[in-house]
Scaffold this active site. Structure first.
Site, PDB file in Angstrom:
ATOM      1  N   ASN A  14      36.150  17.848  38.583  1.00 51.58           N
ATOM      2  CA  ASN A  14      35.036  18.024  37.492  1.00 51.58           C
ATOM      3  C   ASN A  14      33.806  17.445  37.618  1.00 51.58           C
ATOM      4  OD1 ASN A  14      37.162  18.452  35.310  1.00 51.58           O
ATOM      5  ND2 ASN A  14      38.586  17.082  35.776  1.00 51.58           N
ATOM      6  N   HIS A 110      41.490  15.041  29.600  1.00 54.74           N
ATOM      7  CA  HIS A 110      42.696  14.595  29.709  1.00 54.74           C
ATOM      8  C   HIS A 110      43.704  15.586  30.176  1.00 54.74           C
ATOM      9  CE1 HIS A 110      46.111  11.761  29.037  1.00 54.74           C
ATOM     10  NE2 HIS A 110      46.834  12.691  28.536  1.00 54.74           N
TER      11      HIS A 110
HETATM   12  C1  GRF Z   1      41.954  15.250  35.716  1.00 55.98           C
HETATM   13  O1  GRF Z   1      42.942  16.043  35.811  1.00 55.98           O
HETATM   14  C2  GRF Z   1      41.458  14.624  34.187  1.00 55.98           C
HETATM   15  O2  GRF Z   1      41.847  15.303  33.589  1.00 55.98           O
HETATM   16  C3  GRF Z   1      42.115  13.104  34.051  1.00 55.98           C
HETATM   17  O3  GRF Z   1      41.904  13.132  35.759  1.00 55.98           O
HETATM   18  C4  GRF Z   1      41.717  14.337  36.678  1.00 55.98           C
HETATM   19  C5  GRF Z   1      40.315  13.925  37.622  1.00 55.98           C
HETATM   20  O4  GRF Z   1      40.864  14.989  38.227  1.00 55.98           O
HETATM   21  N1  GRF Z   1      41.626  11.953  33.697  1.00 55.98           N
HETATM   22  P1  GRF Z   1      39.053  15.339  39.473  1.00 55.98           P
HETATM   23  O5  GRF Z   1      38.736  13.695  39.822  1.00 55.98           O
HETATM   24  O6  GRF Z   1      37.711  15.607  38.136  1.00 55.98           O
HETATM   25  O7  GRF Z   1      39.581  16.604  40.007  1.00 55.98           O
END
Ligand code: GRF
Length: 207
Positions: A14, A110
């Protein structure tokens, strides 16, 4: 330029979507000033370095308690002039000490359609397992502001995806993560354009 901090504990896909959206000009008027992690090995820190973004690591181990750790992070963010904190897979629940300082400008993503499948224990694979076990026909992701509860703050935006016959926690996680990579930059773009207003527990997106 508004300054954003992204908090990660893991891979940071993300975070990458936010970096890419700033680099491409999709998000305008804001920069990612710093990536913070409580884990030295978080790949998100490496992603930051590769993009010449400050990578800050602090271990909670050296602090008296969770509040002391959070106060230190809040101080660091203030020193850097950060005006938005994006939690992106940050695996610690923020204490009042941090939230009081940045209330209304902390976002989280989330991997479910809150208020369903949020709260204590609802992270990662657990979320998708619960969604499938309940026989839901859809799932998705939620970007929301962080308040004093866990996954309870005002919802900024949600994106949904069907849960299909034969979906496993892994396949659902993959579909949801792809949506997250659209949703988070969209929410941050709205914030950078000052189009998000909060009235109590409701978020209003202005034109
Ligand atoms: C994601 O699924 C987000 O929704 C949750 O933690 C995960 C993080 O994934 N809060 P990344 O580290 O961004 O790949």
């Amino acid at each position: 330029m508004k300054k954003i901090a992204v908090f990660v504990s893991g891979g940071g896909s993300n975070l990458q979507s936010l970096i890419d959206s700033v680099d491409s000009g999709h998000i305008k008027g804001a920069v990612i000033e710093v990536v913070f992690s409580d884990r030295e090995s978080a790949y998100g820190l490496e992603r930051a370095r590769r993009h010449s973004i400050a990578a800050l690591h602090l271990s909670p181990a050296g602090f008296f308690d969770r509040e002391a750790f959070d106060r230190k992070i809040a101080d660091e963010m203030n020193l850097l002039g950060v005006s938005l904190v994006c939690l992106a897979g940050y695996m610690r629940i923020l204490t009042k000490a941090f939230i009081d300082t940045f209330k209304g400008v902390i976002m989280n993503i989330h991997p479910a359609l809150l208020p369903k499948y949020g709260g204590a224990g609802m992270y990662g694979r657990h979320v998708h397992e619960a969604v499938i076990a309940a026989g839901e026909s859809e799932s998705g992701c939620t970007v929301h502001f962080v308040d004093y509860g866990t996954d309870t703050g005002p919802v900024i935006l949600q994106k949904s995806v069907p849960v299909e016959e034969g979906d496993t926690p892994e396949s659902l996680a993959k579909k949801v993560l792809a949506l997250e990579h659209e949703a988070y930059p969209e929410a941050v773009k709205l914030w950078a354009e000052e189009r998000i207003k909060t009235e109590g527990s409701k978020v209003i997106i202005t034109e």
